[in-house]
Design a protein around this motif. Structure first.
Motif, PDB file in Angstrom:
ATOM      1  N   THR A  38      -5.366  -4.221  -1.496  1.00 43.67           N
ATOM      2  CA  THR A  38      -5.169  -2.984  -2.248  1.00 43.67           C
ATOM      3  C   THR A  38      -6.525  -2.455  -2.717  1.00 43.67           C
ATOM      4  O   THR A  38      -7.509  -3.201  -2.810  1.00 43.67           O
ATOM      5  CB  THR A  38      -4.261  -3.188  -3.465  1.00 43.67           C
ATOM      6  OG1 THR A  38      -4.932  -4.040  -4.404  1.00 43.67           O
ATOM      7  CG2 THR A  38      -2.916  -3.778  -3.060  1.00 43.67           C
ATOM      8  N   THR A  56      -7.201  -1.592  -5.695  1.00 41.60           N
ATOM      9  CA  THR A  56      -7.465  -2.269  -6.971  1.00 41.60           C
ATOM     10  C   THR A  56      -8.026  -3.665  -6.745  1.00 41.60           C
ATOM     11  O   THR A  56      -9.006  -4.056  -7.392  1.00 41.60           O
ATOM     12  CB  THR A  56      -6.181  -2.335  -7.815  1.00 41.60           C
ATOM     13  OG1 THR A  56      -5.718  -0.993  -8.035  1.00 41.60           O
ATOM     14  CG2 THR A  56      -6.420  -3.009  -9.145  1.00 41.60           C
ATOM     15  N   HIS A 102      -2.116   0.980  -0.983  1.00 40.86           N
ATOM     16  CA  HIS A 102      -1.820   1.134  -2.410  1.00 40.86           C
ATOM     17  C   HIS A 102      -1.272  -0.170  -2.973  1.00 40.86           C
ATOM     18  O   HIS A 102      -0.824  -1.045  -2.233  1.00 40.86           O
ATOM     19  CB  HIS A 102      -0.786   2.249  -2.621  1.00 40.86           C
ATOM     20  CG  HIS A 102      -1.379   3.610  -2.552  1.00 40.86           C
ATOM     21  ND1 HIS A 102      -2.141   4.155  -3.544  1.00 40.86           N
ATOM     22  CD2 HIS A 102      -1.314   4.544  -1.578  1.00 40.86           C
ATOM     23  CE1 HIS A 102      -2.532   5.360  -3.212  1.00 40.86           C
ATOM     24  NE2 HIS A 102      -2.042   5.618  -2.008  1.00 40.86           N
ATOM     25  N   THR A 103      -1.252  -0.275  -4.282  1.00 42.28           N
ATOM     26  CA  THR A 103      -0.757  -1.466  -4.968  1.00 42.28           C
ATOM     27  C   THR A 103       0.669  -1.823  -4.546  1.00 42.28           C
ATOM     28  O   THR A 103       1.005  -2.995  -4.423  1.00 42.28           O
ATOM     29  CB  THR A 103      -0.818  -1.267  -6.498  1.00 42.28           C
ATOM     30  OG1 THR A 103      -2.172  -0.950  -6.854  1.00 42.28           O
ATOM     31  CG2 THR A 103      -0.407  -2.517  -7.242  1.00 42.28           C
ATOM     32  N   ASP A 104       1.490  -0.814  -4.270  1.00 42.57           N
ATOM     33  CA  ASP A 104       2.881  -1.071  -3.864  1.00 42.57           C
ATOM     34  C   ASP A 104       3.012  -1.288  -2.353  1.00 42.57           C
ATOM     35  O   ASP A 104       4.113  -1.421  -1.835  1.00 42.57           O
ATOM     36  CB  ASP A 104       3.801   0.056  -4.331  1.00 42.57           C
ATOM     37  CG  ASP A 104       3.488   1.395  -3.681  1.00 42.57           C
ATOM     38  OD1 ASP A 104       2.581   1.476  -2.809  1.00 42.57           O
ATOM     39  OD2 ASP A 104       4.158   2.386  -4.033  1.00 42.57           O
ATOM     40  N   GLY A 105       1.893  -1.310  -1.642  1.00 43.67           N
ATOM     41  CA  GLY A 105       1.909  -1.564  -0.206  1.00 43.67           C
ATOM     42  C   GLY A 105       2.060  -0.333   0.663  1.00 43.67           C
ATOM     43  O   GLY A 105       2.014  -0.434   1.892  1.00 43.67           O
ATOM     44  N   THR A 106       2.238   0.834   0.043  1.00 46.60           N
ATOM     45  CA  THR A 106       2.390   2.054   0.835  1.00 46.60           C
ATOM     46  C   THR A 106       1.056   2.487   1.431  1.00 46.60           C
ATOM     47  O   THR A 106      -0.014   2.140   0.933  1.00 46.60           O
ATOM     48  CB  THR A 106       2.983   3.210   0.007  1.00 46.60           C
ATOM     49  OG1 THR A 106       2.114   3.472  -1.102  1.00 46.60           O
ATOM     50  CG2 THR A 106       4.380   2.879  -0.476  1.00 46.60           C
TER      51      THR A 106
END
Length: 184
Positions: free
Chosen positions: A122, A124, A159-163
């Protein structure tokens, strides 16, 4: 510099120097691909649907450089890049010239090169790895400034949510690359 200003020389007379970048455009499974080489190594791998737009992008990335089109000189590089798109397990073993970025961009790009094929990270987590826990946006900006697609695998950042989002050459290309790598 636009393509109309690009000088074309005979392949036997071309030698990339600090002021010259040799480039060529070929085909891959995900569209046109432009490979460019300086005296140090590959300084750009760009994707797109329009060859003229790829050449203009290269000119904007390297203002003041002489751009010399020479498909014969880059035939092997183009073939290796197209092979990597189809079979990422083969790797992309070629010298890269990553001098054209800020010190922070170069740190991000070096960290991206350490992400194994088939893995993702990610924004982040990459920022934290670089000692910049609140630097996810700066990492995303460094990814966007990357001119060496695949060689500096910014497509492996999610992204943090994997998207998936934010890939300069399109989310569908990013998805295709990640799907091929995941199949290894």
């Amino acid at each position: 510099m636009n393509l109309m200003q690009t000088q074309i020389a005979a392949p036997a007379t071309i030698h990339a120097t600090l002021d010259t970048i040799v480039y060529a455009i070929g085909q891959s499974a995900i569209g046109n691909i432009l490979a460019a080489r300086s005296d140090i190594g590959i300084c750009a791998i760009l994707f797109g649907s329009d060859s003229d737009a790829l050449g203009q992008d290269l000119g904007h990335r390297f203002p003041g450089k002489m751009l010399v089109e020479d498909k014969a000189a880059l035939r092997d590089d183009l073939a290796a890049i197209a092979r990597f798109v189809e079979t990422p397990a083969a790797g992309l073993d070629m010298p890269f010239d990553m001098r054209h970025g800020t010190p922070f961009q170069q740190r991000v790009w070096a960290a991206l090169r350490a992400i194994p094929c088939g893995a993702t990270i990610t924004y982040t987590a990459l920022a934290r790895r670089l000692g910049q826990p609140s630097g996810a946006r700066a990492v995303a900006t460094a990814c966007a400034g990357n001119a060496i697609a695949l060689g500096i695998p910014c497509h492996r950042v999610v992204h943090t949510d994997g998207t998936l989002s934010g890939y300069r050459w399109g989310v569908e290309r990013k998805r295709t690359l990640l799907d091929k790598e995941a199949a290894i």
